[in-house]
Design a protein around this motif. Structure first.
Motif, PDB file in Angstrom:
ATOM      1  N   TYR A  58     -13.162  -1.904  12.345  1.00 33.23           N
ATOM      2  CA  TYR A  58     -13.689  -0.783  11.567  1.00 33.23           C
ATOM      3  C   TYR A  58     -15.164  -0.497  11.854  1.00 33.23           C
ATOM      4  N   GLU A 103      -5.277  -1.984  14.090  1.00 27.10           N
ATOM      5  CA  GLU A 103      -5.786  -1.041  13.094  1.00 27.10           C
ATOM      6  C   GLU A 103      -7.130  -0.513  13.539  1.00 27.10           C
ATOM      7  N   GLN A 161       0.803  -1.212   0.000  1.00 27.42           N
ATOM      8  CA  GLN A 161       0.000   0.000   0.000  1.00 27.42           C
ATOM      9  C   GLN A 161       0.848   1.279   0.000  1.00 27.42           C
ATOM     10  N   PHE A 187     -15.836   6.117   2.756  1.00 27.57           N
ATOM     11  CA  PHE A 187     -16.035   4.782   2.190  1.00 27.57           C
ATOM     12  C   PHE A 187     -17.493   4.337   2.314  1.00 27.57           C
ATOM     13  N   TRP A 193      -4.901   3.236  11.694  1.00 30.24           N
ATOM     14  CA  TRP A 193      -4.797   3.026  10.259  1.00 30.24           C
ATOM     15  C   TRP A 193      -5.257   4.300   9.594  1.00 30.24           C
ATOM     16  N   HIS A 203       0.923  -9.236   4.740  1.00 31.31           N
ATOM     17  CA  HIS A 203      -0.225  -8.350   4.562  1.00 31.31           C
ATOM     18  C   HIS A 203      -0.626  -8.424   3.085  1.00 31.31           C
ATOM     19  N   TRP A 204      -0.883  -9.672   2.653  1.00 33.74           N
ATOM     20  CA  TRP A 204      -1.587  -9.982   1.398  1.00 33.74           C
ATOM     21  C   TRP A 204      -0.772  -9.990   0.112  1.00 33.74           C
ATOM     22  N   ASN A 250      -1.876 -10.637   8.636  1.00 33.71           N
ATOM     23  CA  ASN A 250      -2.893  -9.601   8.744  1.00 33.71           C
ATOM     24  C   ASN A 250      -4.222 -10.106   8.213  1.00 33.71           C
ATOM     25  N   GLU A 251      -5.228 -10.114   9.071  1.00 29.43           N
ATOM     26  CA  GLU A 251      -6.615 -10.346   8.656  1.00 29.43           C
ATOM     27  C   GLU A 251      -6.795 -11.520   7.692  1.00 29.43           C
ATOM     28  N   ASN A 279      -9.166  -9.412  11.860  1.00 23.90           N
ATOM     29  CA  ASN A 279     -10.211  -8.401  11.689  1.00 23.90           C
ATOM     30  C   ASN A 279     -11.458  -8.948  12.367  1.00 23.90           C
ATOM     31  N   TRP A 288     -18.664   3.506   5.365  1.00 25.92           N
ATOM     32  CA  TRP A 288     -18.736   2.610   6.518  1.00 25.92           C
ATOM     33  C   TRP A 288     -19.302   3.352   7.724  1.00 25.92           C
ATOM     34  N   PHE A 297      -7.003   7.314   4.069  1.00 26.37           N
ATOM     35  CA  PHE A 297      -7.009   6.919   5.481  1.00 26.37           C
ATOM     36  C   PHE A 297      -5.911   7.596   6.298  1.00 26.37           C
ATOM     37  N   GLU A 317      -5.376   2.000  -1.471  1.00 29.29           N
ATOM     38  CA  GLU A 317      -6.423   1.319  -0.706  1.00 29.29           C
ATOM     39  C   GLU A 317      -6.999   0.148  -1.539  1.00 29.29           C
ATOM     40  N   TRP A 318      -6.127  -0.797  -1.870  1.00 28.17           N
ATOM     41  CA  TRP A 318      -6.519  -2.037  -2.540  1.00 28.17           C
ATOM     42  C   TRP A 318      -7.417  -1.762  -3.760  1.00 28.17           C
ATOM     43  N   ASN A 339      -8.123  -5.750  14.482  1.00 27.09           N
ATOM     44  CA  ASN A 339      -8.451  -4.611  13.621  1.00 27.09           C
ATOM     45  C   ASN A 339      -9.957  -4.412  13.652  1.00 27.09           C
TER      46      ASN A 339
HETATM   47  C1  BGC Z   1      -6.588  -3.724   5.977  1.00 28.31           C
HETATM   48  C2  BGC Z   1      -5.889  -2.509   5.436  1.00 28.31           C
HETATM   49  C3  BGC Z   1      -6.908  -1.614   4.745  1.00 28.31           C
HETATM   50  C4  BGC Z   1      -7.915  -1.177   5.775  1.00 28.31           C
HETATM   51  C5  BGC Z   1      -8.967  -0.240   5.232  1.00 28.31           C
HETATM   52  C6  BGC Z   1      -7.920  -3.440   6.645  1.00 28.31           C
HETATM   53  O1  BGC Z   1      -8.803  -4.447   6.293  1.00 28.31           O
HETATM   54  O2  BGC Z   1      -5.740  -4.450   6.828  1.00 28.31           O
HETATM   55  O3  BGC Z   1      -4.893  -2.944   4.559  1.00 28.31           O
HETATM   56  O4  BGC Z   1      -6.316  -0.546   4.100  1.00 28.31           O
HETATM   57  O5  BGC Z   1      -8.588  -2.300   6.274  1.00 28.31           O
HETATM   58  O6  BGC Z   1      -9.747  -0.904   4.279  1.00 28.31           O
END
Ligand code: BGC
Ligand code: BGC
Ligand code: BGC
Length: 434
Positions: free
Chosen positions: A289, A349, A22, A318, A390, A123-124, A167-168, A223, A320, A406, A397-398, A287
């Motif tokens: 959110y 996160e 990222q 986003f 985070w 981390h992916w 990660n997650e 997560n 959310w 962020f 952002e993927w 993590n």
């Molecule tokens: C991930 C991060 C991502 C963040 C916001 C998490 O799921 O670990 O890589 O940027 O969420 O989407």
């Protein structure tokens, strides 16, 4: 003017989180091999506006500036991730010294400023060569991950004491292998389940490799989301909770799978696997959110649940929902569920995306409320040891590319200039010793 934050226990660790693909860019530098995210982001239609991590924040070259930003912010720790394809360009074999050199420089720069490095090993960004052999659907990837971990800890373990394996794993399985919205872009739906077991096995083998090398603190980052049933039937929510939360927490903390998922995994789980996966952890990374509302699927779909929008809360850029109390609920719920099997927790996160500008009162309010929610959980008896925002920087952002921001620090992706936002200034003053 907001009220000062409540006082956190002595030694409570404040930090920022980022991830290799990222922010680093420099995808061809010093022998780095391609990862599944290079492939995915360079495939038409996979990311918003065709964005890729080719340059991202160019952190690979600008890390001294980023370490200075962390130091000025006043955080005690920095969670970053190590790009496997820098260390092993094809996912196996002897290490690529030049790739490890980068993390060596980064770790030294952090330690010079008194910042604790907290690397995440995955981390992916899986090496593409391993994806060509089946990725995490292939059990051997777990052993490859342990070998890679050994190379990293051999090089950095004299200075790095705290480690995060994965990660997650839920998000990597769901978005990468079930829905196909992330790399490697597979759409296996429920047939993605082996990806959970193989990641967890990789976690356990890596945890053992880290311990063998004398690591002081080993954790995994999951997560987690508090699940809210919608409608009369609570079953879909319970199933979702099993998939999203318990599939990854139960085996690492208790050495068991939620029963129906264990049944579904069947022979994939070999004798001894769960002992490896349950290798004792020093801490659990969480993590958070937002909560998730779950009801019964409207029609016969491939999944036994349906997630629905949560209404009545402010939403991030986003979309959310912002529900700080969900974090307290999550933490106290973990303590209820796992009791004495629950190790200390770090929030590894938490954060939000906002409008691009540097005036981000939205993020100030978000962080303030979530830190209070963490404090409430501590008051309720949950052993939370740290909180990582985070993210330090706006980044790739993927699937959303550079459209979701962020960062505590704004990044201009044309000039790569970094500009601290109001939230950075707010956190800086909150962290100043009183
Ligand atoms: C991930 C991060 C991502 C963040 C916001 C998490 O799921 O670990 O890589 O940027 O969420 O989407
Ligand atoms: C791997 C072994 C590994 C084992 C863990 C196998 O699939 O090939 O190297 O030790 O899984 O149970
Ligand atoms: C969810 C977040 C989750 C994220 C992972 C979102 O759809 O709302 O809770 O962390 O996906 O990228």
């Amino acid at each position: 003017m907001v009220d000062p934050l409540p006082r956190f226990p002595d030694g409570f660790l404040f930090g920022c989180s980022t991830a290799s693909y990222q922010i680093e860019g420099a995808v061809h530098a010093d022998g780095r091999g391609p990862s599944i995210w290079d492939t995915f982001s360079h495939t038409d239609g996979r990311t918003r506006d065709g964005d890729t991590g080719d340059v991202a924040c160019d952190h690979y070259h600008r890390y001294p500036e980023d370490v200075a930003l962390l130091a000025d912010l006043g955080v005690g720790a920095y969670r970053f991730s190590i790009a496997w394809p820098r260390v092993q360009p094809t996912g196996s074999g002897g290490p690529n010294r030049a790739g490890l050199d980068f993390y060596d420089r980064l770790v030294d720069a952090l330690l010079e400023r008194g910042i604790t490095p907290v690397p995440t090993l995955f981390h992916w960004d899986l090496p593409q060569t391993l994806e060509d052999k089946g990725g995490w659907l292939n059990r051997d990837t777990a052993s490859y991950f342990a070998d890679y971990t050994s190379h990293v800890v051999t090089r950095l373990g004299d200075r790095v004491r705290r480690w995060i394996t994965l990660n997650e794993p839920i998000v990597h399985m769901a978005q990468g292998y079930a829905y196909g919205t992330h790399a490697p872009g597979r759409t296996l739906m429920l047939d993605a389940l082996p990806v959970a077991h193989h990641q967890l096995l990789g976690h356990g083998l890596a945890a053992r490799a880290l311990r063998a090398a004398g690591a002081a603190e080993v954790m995994i980052t999951n997560n987690c989301t508090p699940v809210r049933p919608d409608g009369d039937d609570p079953t879909p929510a319970a199933i979702y909770d099993a998939f999203h939360n318990r599939l990854f927490n139960d085996p690492v903390l208790l050495g068991t799978y939620p029963s129906f998922l264990g049944d579904a995994l069947g022979d994939l789980v070999r004798d001894g696997d769960l002992d490896i996966i349950r290798t004792p952890l020093d801490a659990l990374g969480i993590n958070y959110y937002n909560p998730t509302k779950v009801g019964a699927p409207a029609d016969e779909g491939p999944l036994p649940f349906e997630t629905r929008p949560i209404e009545g809360y402010p939403t991030t850029a986003f979309g959310w929902p912002v529900v700080p109390a969900g974090l307290t609920e999550l933490l106290t719920g973990l303590k209820e569920t796992y009791g004495s099997a629950l190790p200390p927790i770090y929030i590894t996160e938490n954060g939000c995306s906002t409008e691009p500008g540097v005036d981000d009162q939205f993020r100030v309010d978000y962080l303030d409320a979530h830190l209070r929610a963490v404090h409430d959980a501590i008051t309720a008896g949950v052993d939370v040891r740290g909180y990582f925002v985070w993210s330090l920087l706006d980044n790739f952002e993927w699937a959303e590319g550079f459209s979701q921001r962020f960062g505590l620090v704004h990044v201009d992706f044309k000039t790569l200039a970094r500009t601290p936002r109001d939230s950075y200034r707010w956190l800086q003053s909150a962290l100043r010793p009183r």
